[in-house]
Design a protein around this motif. Structure first.
Motif, PDB file in Angstrom:
ATOM      1  N   ALA A 768       0.848  -1.106   0.009  1.00  0.00           N
ATOM      2  CA  ALA A 768      -0.169   0.012   0.025  1.00  0.00           C
ATOM      3  C   ALA A 768       0.898   1.157   0.014  1.00  0.00           C
ATOM      4  CB  ALA A 768      -0.843   0.030   1.024  1.00  0.00           C
ATOM      5  N   ARG A 769       1.851   0.983   0.891  1.00  0.00           N
ATOM      6  CA  ARG A 769       2.745   2.414   0.849  1.00  0.00           C
ATOM      7  C   ARG A 769       3.336   2.615  -0.591  1.00  0.00           C
ATOM      8  NH1 ARG A 769       6.796   1.902   5.569  1.00  0.00           N
ATOM      9  NH2 ARG A 769       6.672   4.089   5.790  1.00  0.00           N
ATOM     10  N   ARG A 770       3.798   1.709  -1.089  1.00  0.00           N
ATOM     11  CA  ARG A 770       4.447   1.691  -2.486  1.00  0.00           C
ATOM     12  C   ARG A 770       3.390   2.424  -3.524  1.00  0.00           C
ATOM     13  NH1 ARG A 770       8.135  -3.061  -1.550  1.00  0.00           N
ATOM     14  NH2 ARG A 770       6.178  -4.356  -1.683  1.00  0.00           N
ATOM     15  N   HIS A 771       2.216   2.009  -3.364  1.00  0.00           N
ATOM     16  CA  HIS A 771       1.160   2.880  -4.033  1.00  0.00           C
ATOM     17  C   HIS A 771       0.537   4.252  -3.443  1.00  0.00           C
ATOM     18  CE1 HIS A 771       0.874  -1.291  -5.516  1.00  0.00           C
ATOM     19  NE2 HIS A 771       0.243  -0.709  -6.708  1.00  0.00           N
ATOM     20  N   GLY A 772       1.324   4.750  -2.607  1.00  0.00           N
ATOM     21  CA  GLY A 772       1.038   6.062  -2.248  1.00  0.00           C
ATOM     22  C   GLY A 772       0.182   6.301  -0.985  1.00  0.00           C
ATOM     23  N   VAL A 773      -0.201   5.204  -0.228  1.00  0.00           N
ATOM     24  CA  VAL A 773      -1.056   5.391   0.912  1.00  0.00           C
ATOM     25  C   VAL A 773       0.192   5.522   2.060  1.00  0.00           C
ATOM     26  CG1 VAL A 773      -2.544   4.058   2.549  1.00  0.00           C
ATOM     27  CG2 VAL A 773      -2.617   3.673   0.077  1.00  0.00           C
ATOM     28  N   VAL A 774      -0.465   6.517   2.909  1.00  0.00           N
ATOM     29  CA  VAL A 774       0.400   6.912   3.960  1.00  0.00           C
ATOM     30  C   VAL A 774       0.114   6.100   5.107  1.00  0.00           C
ATOM     31  CG1 VAL A 774       1.167   8.772   5.294  1.00  0.00           C
ATOM     32  CG2 VAL A 774       0.770   9.161   2.998  1.00  0.00           C
ATOM     33  N   VAL A 775       0.886   5.474   5.761  1.00  0.00           N
ATOM     34  CA  VAL A 775       0.214   4.708   7.071  1.00  0.00           C
ATOM     35  C   VAL A 775       0.895   5.079   8.099  1.00  0.00           C
ATOM     36  CG1 VAL A 775       0.244   2.305   8.030  1.00  0.00           C
ATOM     37  CG2 VAL A 775       0.017   2.606   5.404  1.00  0.00           C
ATOM     38  N   PHE A 776       0.233   5.517   9.101  1.00  0.00           N
ATOM     39  CA  PHE A 776       0.625   6.102  10.560  1.00  0.00           C
ATOM     40  C   PHE A 776       0.594   4.896  11.690  1.00  0.00           C
ATOM     41  CE2 PHE A 776       1.055  10.213   9.295  1.00  0.00           C
ATOM     42  CZ  PHE A 776      -0.264  10.385   8.439  1.00  0.00           C
ATOM     43  N   SER A 777       1.348   4.813  12.536  1.00  0.00           N
ATOM     44  CA  SER A 777       1.604   3.799  13.334  1.00  0.00           C
ATOM     45  C   SER A 777       0.587   3.841  14.517  1.00  0.00           C
ATOM     46  CB  SER A 777       2.900   3.639  14.137  1.00  0.00           C
ATOM     47  OG  SER A 777       3.198   4.931  14.746  1.00  0.00           O
ATOM     48  N   PRO A 778       0.223   2.916  15.132  1.00  0.00           N
ATOM     49  CA  PRO A 778      -0.656   2.865  16.476  1.00  0.00           C
ATOM     50  C   PRO A 778      -0.471   3.905  17.156  1.00  0.00           C
ATOM     51  CG  PRO A 778      -0.118   0.534  15.906  1.00  0.00           C
ATOM     52  CD  PRO A 778       0.828   1.695  15.181  1.00  0.00           C
ATOM     53  N   ARG A 793      -8.410  12.353   5.532  1.00  0.00           N
ATOM     54  CA  ARG A 793      -7.404  12.172   4.518  1.00  0.00           C
ATOM     55  C   ARG A 793      -7.957  10.961   3.360  1.00  0.00           C
ATOM     56  NH1 ARG A 793      -1.256  12.946   5.943  1.00  0.00           N
ATOM     57  NH2 ARG A 793      -1.040  12.188   3.512  1.00  0.00           N
ATOM     58  N   ARG A 794      -7.834  11.134   2.252  1.00  0.00           N
ATOM     59  CA  ARG A 794      -8.319   9.838   1.194  1.00  0.00           C
ATOM     60  C   ARG A 794      -7.167   8.913   1.211  1.00  0.00           C
ATOM     61  NH1 ARG A 794     -10.172   9.878  -4.817  1.00  0.00           N
ATOM     62  NH2 ARG A 794     -10.476   7.708  -4.816  1.00  0.00           N
ATOM     63  N   ASP A 795      -6.006   9.320   1.375  1.00  0.00           N
ATOM     64  CA  ASP A 795      -4.711   8.449   0.986  1.00  0.00           C
ATOM     65  C   ASP A 795      -4.164   7.862   2.350  1.00  0.00           C
ATOM     66  OD1 ASP A 795      -2.199  10.834   0.476  1.00  0.00           O
ATOM     67  OD2 ASP A 795      -3.829  10.799   1.912  1.00  0.00           O
ATOM     68  N   ALA A 796      -4.484   8.138   3.566  1.00  0.00           N
ATOM     69  CA  ALA A 796      -4.064   7.834   4.597  1.00  0.00           C
ATOM     70  C   ALA A 796      -4.708   6.685   5.369  1.00  0.00           C
ATOM     71  CB  ALA A 796      -3.644   9.024   5.650  1.00  0.00           C
ATOM     72  N   VAL A 797      -3.882   5.914   6.355  1.00  0.00           N
ATOM     73  CA  VAL A 797      -4.395   4.871   7.062  1.00  0.00           C
ATOM     74  C   VAL A 797      -3.897   4.882   8.463  1.00  0.00           C
ATOM     75  CG1 VAL A 797      -4.735   2.314   7.514  1.00  0.00           C
ATOM     76  CG2 VAL A 797      -5.044   3.261   5.206  1.00  0.00           C
ATOM     77  N   ARG A 798      -4.473   4.981   9.567  1.00  0.00           N
ATOM     78  CA  ARG A 798      -3.904   4.950  10.969  1.00  0.00           C
ATOM     79  C   ARG A 798      -4.233   3.292  11.419  1.00  0.00           C
ATOM     80  NH1 ARG A 798      -0.805   7.505  14.325  1.00  0.00           N
ATOM     81  NH2 ARG A 798      -1.953   9.603  13.826  1.00  0.00           N
ATOM     82  N   LEU A 799      -3.119   2.867  11.587  1.00  0.00           N
ATOM     83  CA  LEU A 799      -3.141   1.596  12.110  1.00  0.00           C
ATOM     84  C   LEU A 799      -3.938   1.352  13.465  1.00  0.00           C
ATOM     85  CD1 LEU A 799       0.116   0.039  11.267  1.00  0.00           C
ATOM     86  CD2 LEU A 799      -1.884  -0.201  10.084  1.00  0.00           C
ATOM     87  N   GLY A 800      -4.733   0.468  13.502  1.00  0.00           N
ATOM     88  CA  GLY A 800      -5.384   0.293  14.783  1.00  0.00           C
ATOM     89  C   GLY A 800      -4.486  -0.489  16.098  1.00  0.00           C
ATOM     90  N   LEU A 801      -5.143  -0.015  17.194  1.00  0.00           N
ATOM     91  CA  LEU A 801      -4.356  -0.750  18.372  1.00  0.00           C
ATOM     92  C   LEU A 801      -4.389  -2.215  18.073  1.00  0.00           C
ATOM     93  CD1 LEU A 801      -6.015   1.664  20.993  1.00  0.00           C
ATOM     94  CD2 LEU A 801      -3.721   1.803  20.029  1.00  0.00           C
ATOM     95  N   GLY A 802      -5.318  -2.651  17.570  1.00  0.00           N
ATOM     96  CA  GLY A 802      -5.362  -4.243  17.355  1.00  0.00           C
ATOM     97  C   GLY A 802      -4.005  -4.824  16.820  1.00  0.00           C
TER      98      GLY A 802
END
Lengths: 1024, 461
Positions: A768-778, A793-802
């Protein structure tokens, strides 16, 4: 010498479904009884009817009369054998077996005399008196005569023990005084005497000892087998043998007479099933085709409804419809597949999503008149919510009318070697050494070599025995387990049809038959299956909808989007349903799907069947225009045109058999079954003759006929049904669309549906990151329990505590509900966290906002006032200690240990300098090397695969740029077995292979660089 | 190995990459011919007891801590000629017993323990220099939770841990862990419980491989002798009579050792032992040894209580057995035992010692034994072949078959195996009780294996 051998029917016989007692398959027993000229054989497994269907099928084929029964040992120790006389008796027997199983834990049973006090009508009872209870024989005989008036016998079983003569005398006297007649029986545990070693081994296993130590617990001799009638005449008085025939005559029950009845609550009380089905179909059609129903579809619907009415299958469809309606009502995503699912009626009812107007499927196979079997529909549900559907079924129909099908867990090579070794007292270390050195692809022939490798002499007598026992044990049933999701629902009480047991899982009940048995007896089964991708899709859709502010559903996805097909054609498909595997990604650039039907083909073609049957290359060549397509006849054209003249689907093979070789639909179906089983049962021989003959007489040339036959052979059991492929293709498209247009939402969906799919969370995030999705850590200040879009944001994901290992869901949900927090103390208090939760959060780096880097957070958290310490409020701020931050490498190790992924640099990025010094290129650099040039590459091993019977092994290596597929040939695999199986960071020296846009590295030498990884935790998926 | 992981690996294994902590399957993948043995805690603790007893030679103040023996040597230095000499003597003695030890000397017991555990073979006598030696040691010496927490803070050595503020640290890793550090560094006292030397001396030593030549046993017995000597020294006593029992797979050979006066010297005991062993021929390979001190008395010149007679049933039985054996010959005294086997020749076993209980639970065994079929009083050592006349067995007259046939088919697992006693094969016979011409009840069978034939196996009277 008289030719008159006495007639005999064996009435007390155990098959290997009496686990760890019976030492022969029902088929072997039937064959032997037939060969010996028995009048009849009773299969009487211990409190079980699990093996009767197999026995029934075998007996029917052999022409032997089968009696269905069961051996029961009562709570007071008395042993009885009950035999079913007729259908009613069978129902009673089944009910008694269910009762016994229900009153005990899984694998056991408990029956008292009281349970049988009402007698078991229409069943005959044989009592085998035990010498230990001789004092109470008279009383027991009296009880027996009363409980089973005119239907009870005393069984005398002779096994050449010294007390035989006295015993016979005693039993005769008992019979005289009680009036209960006496009969001969065998207590058969195996079909031939030479099975004695295996039977002894089973006894030893059952008593958890070895054959050397079991001593007198083993049977004293091998008499408990099906003996010849001549021998029986020597051993038993003739009137006892004659009595067996009289008993056998009174039993006249065949499993064929079991009639299945559909539940009737699926239909509203004032309507007939037909009318109701019609009504629902019409309203469904209106819903599906808002602009009017196309004429072709209308025709199809009418034809289908007529066929359903003719065969009276309305209740089946309505039962499935009811389940699907329930699921949709709860918002559970589901999809049907299977022969009947891809019909217009099912589309109208919402059971399937494949639109008949848009796909040119030939549906005629969906129900076959001749087969006289209920149709087969499997429904996939979101895997995380399938349990709701299962409980709905139990609630609606009750535990007495609905139950799961069983799966018979059989001994495989490893488990057979393990148990056989244990029974022989072989050192546990030795057994473990051998079984763990077995790679899953080792065949029987390689066993001696494996033995030698672990220091065992394959010619040593004990080892020879070990191998022999293991071989016999393979294929034996071990225990019953619950099937994944096959439900059997009946109108009347199910336990009168087949015994129901407690499953290991609480709240589940399981019947004693598996899906093959159910199919053989034509019972209705609905497969309530779990599909991870449905969960992922639903979550992704929800995510998109949440961001857009309005619901986003499957039908909102635009079909046939060229951008999506372009992405698929590039094999950029990590995470996409079905086409993400290594094998699929190697096919996509060559096949280049451009429309929906291409996806249907893609799903079906990358399977062992078509690959072995050599369908793939001709298809590709014709698709690329490299080969001309010709059809020997218009009939064949009609069947194969849509797949460019190459049979790819199971249905096409059957249709060919019908139109080109003159098979009837029923025979074609027989062909399909034989295709599935021919490898186990030895060949399509007679069918081959018919096929080739049939084609020849219809004017097809021999070459064509032979080619078709070879392709059929290659199909084996792997030929994919077109209907399955079409249902799956829809999900392929949807998931691909989501990946292409909403990659962040797609990642969210996939992460929250784990475990599923081919790739790990780490690989999905990297892709996903290689495709431009920004990922934030829990982070406790921002994360929910599940992964979610980051803010607006449309292109960003926040990882869950899970994602944090060691953090419980309850704690995680509390944190998400109470955030944001002022400081650590605030967090602890308002989220009511315990020591382990805090350690997990600190280790996962989720306290960065509140307490700094990991070490600082660990320091802060180690003294945090827990809920209990109400008085310690302000102590934490007094400890101003500055701790050095972790190095990048240490951070990486901590990331993987806690989150199983890292958002920092890839581990190999840190090692790149070292690797470059050793002349390893990156996977990106490899992409531009020409065909046949030498190259070296190193990466973390993420997948090992040896498809089907192929000899080569595929490896997948991962580095900071992506994945690389490596091919290892069998000779290299043998030579460098250790590196292949155990290296986690592998260096490969080899030659680049390019073919049609697909890159592989063919390995010449493997180097194990695992030590470079240090403490880093990695994992690999190894499978077929 | 324990719990699926390798605990200790020898040099050869380590060369192949099998290290402590490696999982068992991985270990096997690296080295298929690896021989793995499960951890036997009972044996370990017995071995520790033996070592503790041996240590009694050097000091009466011995303490056990996990797999470490602590010797308080402050008071013994002069007896052994100074620290260096004592350390050298201990080292030599350990080597002669084939014990590989890691040894360290320090002012506090915990420091000595930790240093030895970490393989730092230092002799540190001054408390001032102690910190220098302890600082570089890893925090993994502390209890797991404390160690993990410290590693979480980035402190990986004891020195680094000591640099963190003590009170803050105590709140985080627990006062106990901080106290451990203090005790090791000498800031807190650390009294240790003394090892209590056992009342009677009886110690076993399983041998790593079966021994077939008696003289070799001297080396194996050395550790037992050393332990005995240490035990005696600590109690200031000497041994007068002892028994060394050589245990075989089935049965035992006992060697009695007698001394003219109570002695405690390992060398002397060993000499007497060697004499006996040199003249002994073993009847079967020896699997383990057991040394019992039977008669112990105070050594002349020491005052100490006489210890009670070790006594007991075993002692009397043993003495009786020795006397009978002496008179009739060692191998003529046998104890029969019931064996759990269908095969008649395997159902009784005669051993040199009373047998331990059979493997099956006694309840099951008793229920099985209660259903025993009729068996003759006397079983022939080997079945005697009988003549066959007109299809009937013949032994000085026709034999009348009274009962039978009793079919016995069992023992296929012994077929073809080496090292089984005669008769231990796959038995397939039809047994009959018959009466011979003289009216005697005999037990005969017809062999079902080729070439068949009739055999006599036993007598009922």
């Amino acid at each position: 010498m008289t030719n008159e051998l006495p007639g005999y029917a064996e009435l007390h016989c155990l098959s290997n479904f009496s686990f760890l007692r019976g030492a022969s398959h029902a088929e072997e027993l039937v064959a032997r009884a037939q060969a010996l000229g028995y009048e009849a054989l009773a299969i009487t497994d211990e409190c079980s009817l699990a093996g009767v269907v197999r026995a029934h099928v075998a007996a029917k084929a052999a022409g032997l009369k089968l009696i269905v029964g069961s051996e029961l040992v009562l709570a007071d120790g008395e042993k009885l054998v009950l035999l079913a006389q007729d259908r009613a008796g069978y129902g009673n027997l089944s009910a008694i077996v269910s009762l016994g199983r229900r009153h005990a834990a899984k694998g056991e049973y408990r029956l008292t005399r009281g349970d049988l006090a009402r007698g078991v009508p229409d069943c005959l009872a044989l009592w085998i008196p035990a010498p230990a209870s001789a004092a109470t024989w008279a009383a027991t005989a009296a009880w027996l005569a009363e409980a089973f008036p005119g239907r009870a016998w005393i069984a005398y079983e002779r096994h050449l023990l010294p007390e035989d003569r006295d015993r016979l005398a005693a039993l005769r006297m008992l019979s005289a005084t009680s009036g209960v007649p006496i009969v001969a029986a065998g207590d058969v545990h195996m079909h031939v005497r030479s099975r004695r070693p295996l039977q002894d081994a089973l006894t030893a296993l059952r008593l958890k000892t070895t054959v050397d130590s079991a001593g007198r617990a083993l049977f004293a001799n091998g008499e408990r087998h099906l003996r010849s009638r001549a021998r029986l005449a020597q051993l038993y008085p003739s009137e006892l043998l004659a009595e067996t025939l009289r008993i056998a005559e009174r039993c006249d029950f065949s499993l064929d007479s079991l009639r299945y009845e559909y539940p009737d609550e699926v239909v509203p009380p004032d309507m007939t099933p037909s009318a109701y089905l019609r009504a629902e179909t019409e309203s469904g059609l209106l819903r599906r085709y808002a602009d009017g129903v196309p004429a072709a579809v209308r025709d199809q619907v009418e034809q289908e409804l007529a066929l359903i009415a003719e065969l009276v299958y309305e209740p089946y469809f309505l039962t499935v419809y009811d389940i699907v309606k329930f699921a949709r009502g709860r918002g559970i995503l589901c999809q049907g597949r299977g022969s009947a699912a891809n019909s217009a009626v099912c589309y109208a009812l919402g059971i399937t999503e494949v639109d008949p107007a848009q796909s040119a499927l030939l549906f005629a196979r969906f129900i076959s008149r001749e087969r006289d079997e209920p149709p087969d529909i499997d429904v996939d549900f979101e895997h995380q919510r399938r349990e709701e559907v299962i409980q709905y079924l139990y609630d609606k129909y009750g535990r007495e009318r609905a139950a799961l099908a069983a799966t018979v867990i059989c001994y495989r090579t490893r488990s057979a070697l393990r148990d056989a070794g244990r029974a022989l007292g072989i050192d546990r270390e030795c057994i473990d050494a051998l079984t763990s050195s077995l790679a899953w692809w080792d065949s029987r022939e390689q066993l001696p070599q494996r033995f030698a490798e672990v220091g065992l002499d394959p010619a040593a007598p004990r080892v020879v025995k070990w191998l022999l026992l293991a071989e016999q044990l393979r294929g034996f049933p071990r225990h019953l387990s619950q099937h994944v999701g096959g439900f059997v629902i009946s109108r009347g009480r199910l336990d009168r049809l087949v015994p129901i047991e407690n499953a290991a899982m609480a709240g589940r009940s399981v019947i004693q038959w598996d899906k093959d048995d159910i199919e053989a007896l034509k019972l209705m089964k609905v497969d309530v299956l779990a599909l991870g991708m449905l969960t992922a899709i639903r979550r992704a859709l929800e995510s998109v909808g949440a961001r857009r502010g309005r619901p986003f559903v499957l039908s909102d996805i635009t079909r046939e989007d060229p951008a999506v097909y372009e992405m698929i054609g590039r094999a950029d498909t990590i995470g996409v349903f079905q086409i993400e595997s290594r094998a699929q990604m190697a096919m996509l650039p060559r096949l280049r799907p451009a429309r929906f039907y291409d996806l249907v083909v893609e799903v079906a073609i990358v399977r062992p069947g078509p690959i072995q049957g050599d369908m793939v290359h001709p298809y590709l060549r014709r698709r690329q225009g490299l080969e001309a397509i010709s059809y020997p006849s218009p009939e064949v054209r009609a069947v194969l045109e849509r797949t460019l003249g190459v049979p790819i689907f199971q249905e096409q093979v059957m249709q060919l058999a019908i139109v080109a070789a003159g098979f009837t639909p029923g025979e074609a179906d027989q062909l399909r079954r034989s295709m599935a089983a021919w490898k186990r049962q030895g060949g399509l021989g007679h069918l081959r003759e018919r096929l080739i003959e049939g084609m020849r007489t219809r004017g097809y040339d021999i070459a064509f006929a032979e080619a078709i036959y070879r392709q059929i052979e290659g199909f084996g059991e792997y030929g994919f049904p077109e209907s399955h492929a079409a249902s799956f293709a829809l999900l392929v498209y949807v998931s691909a669309w989501l990946k292409r247009h909403e990659p962040a939402a797609f990642l969210v969906g996939l992460l929250n549906a784990q475990p599923m799919g081919f790739y790990s969370a780490s690989q999905l995030v990297q892709d996903a990151r290689r495709h431009g999705v920004v990922v934030f850590s829990p982070d406790v200040q921002h994360s929910d329990w599940l992964a979610a879009p980051a803010g607006e944001r449309r292109d960003a994901v926040r990882l869950g505590l899970g994602q944090i290992g060691g953090l419980g869901a309850a704690a995680g949900l509390r944190i998400a509900a109470a955030r944001p927090f002022r400081d650590v103390a605030d967090l602890v208090r308002r989220a009511a966290l315990g020591r382990d939760d805090l350690d997990a959060l600190a280790g996962g780096g989720a306290l960065a906002a509140l307490a700094g880097h990991r070490r600082q957070a660990a320091w802060a958290v180690a003294d945090a006032p827990l809920q209990r310490d109400l008085l310690l409020e302000a102590s934490s701020c007094q400890d101003d200690v500055i701790l050095p931050a972790l190095s990048e490498g240490e951070d990486l190790v901590a990331d993987f240990a806690s989150l199983r992924l890292s958002l920092g640099r890839h581990p190999l990025a840190l090692l790149r300098e070292t690797l470059t010094r050793r002349h390893y290129a990156t996977t990106a650099a490899l992409a531009v090397i020409e065909h046949n040039r030498p190259a070296r590459c190193a990466g973390i091993v993420t997948c090992r695969q040896r498809p089907g019977t192929a000899q080569v092994i595929f490896l997948t290596l991962e580095d900071e740029h992506g994945l690389l597929n490596v091919i290892v040939h069998p000779r290299l695999a043998e030579r460098q077995r250790r590196e292949l199986l155990s290296a986690r960071l592998l260096g490969v020296l080899g030659v680049v292979q390019r073919e049609g846009g697909v890159l592989h590295l063919v390995a010449g030498r493997l180097v194990d660089h695992t030590p470079l990884l240090g403490a880093l935790a990695t994992s690999s998926r190894d499978f077929h | 190995m324990a719990q699926g992981r390798v605990l200790l690996a020898d040099a050869a294994a380590q060369r192949a990459g099998v290290m402590a902590g490696v999982g068992v399957s991985s270990a096997r993948a690296l080295l298929p011919a690896l021989s793995l043995r499960p951890r036997d805690l009972a044996r370990e603790s017995a071995a520790m007891q033996a070592v503790a007893c041996w240590a009694g030679r050097f000091t009466p103040r011995v303490s056990l801590a996990d797999d470490t023996v602590l010797l308080e040597i402050g008071r013994c230095l002069r007896l052994f000629g100074g620290l260096r000499a004592l350390v050298a003597t201990i080292g030599e003695s350990a080597a002669s017993l084939d014990l590989s030890v890691a040894l360290a000397v320090a002012p506090t017991p915990l420091a000595a323990h930790w240093l030895a555990l970490s393989g730092v073979a230092v002799v540190c006598t001054s408390p001032a220099r102690l910190a220098q030696h302890l600082d570089p040691l890893p925090v993994t010496l502390l209890p797991a939770r404390a160690a993990a927490a410290l590693q979480g803070f980035g402190s990986t050595t004891l020195g680094a841990a000591r640099r963190l503020p003590a009170a803050a640290l105590a709140r985080r890793i627990g006062a106990d862990a901080v106290c451990l550090l203090a005790r090791a560094f000498g800031e807190l006292p650390d009294p240790r419980p003394d090892f209590v030397f056992p009342e009677q001396f009886s110690m076993s030593l399983p041998l790593p491989a079966a021994v077939e030549h008696a003289p070799v046993l001297v080396f194996a017995a050395r550790r037992l002798v050393a332990a005995l000597s240490g035990w005696l020294t600590a109690r200031q006593a000497g041994v007068r009579r002892a028994t060394l029992r050589l245990r075989h797979v089935s049965g035992e050979t006992a060697l009695s050792l007698g001394f003219s006066e109570p002695i405690a010297d390992a060398g002397r005991i060993e000499r007497v032992l060697r004499e006996r062993l040199d003249r002994l021929t073993l009847t079967a390979p020896v699997e383990s040894l057991c040394l019992d001190a039977l008669e112990v008395a105070a050594r002349p010149g020491h005052d100490g209580a006489l210890f009670g007679d070790a006594g007991g049933e075993r002692e009397r039985m043993g003495a009786l057995r020795e006397r009978l054996g002496a008179r009739l010959g060692e191998t003529q005294v046998v104890f029969p035992a019931v064996c759990n086997d269908h095969r008649p020749e395997c159902a009784t076993r005669c051993g040199a010692q009373p047998e331990a209980s059979p493997p099956l639970s006694s309840a099951l065994l008793s229920s099985l034994l209660s259903s025993l079929p009729p068996r003759p009083l006397w079983l022939l050592a080997a079945p005697e072949s009988l003549r066959e006349v007109a299809g009937r067995p013949y032994r000085g007259g026709r034999l009348d078959l009274l009962t039978g046939p009793e079919r016995i088919e069992s023992g296929w697992w012994d077929e073809g195996e080496r090292g089984t006693e005669t008769g231990a094969v796959d038995v397939r016979r039809d047994y009959f009780i018959a009466r011979d011409a003289g009216g005697r009840a005999v037990w005969i069978f017809r062999e079902c294996r080729a070439p068949g034939g009739w055999f006599l196996h036993g007598f009922f009277s």
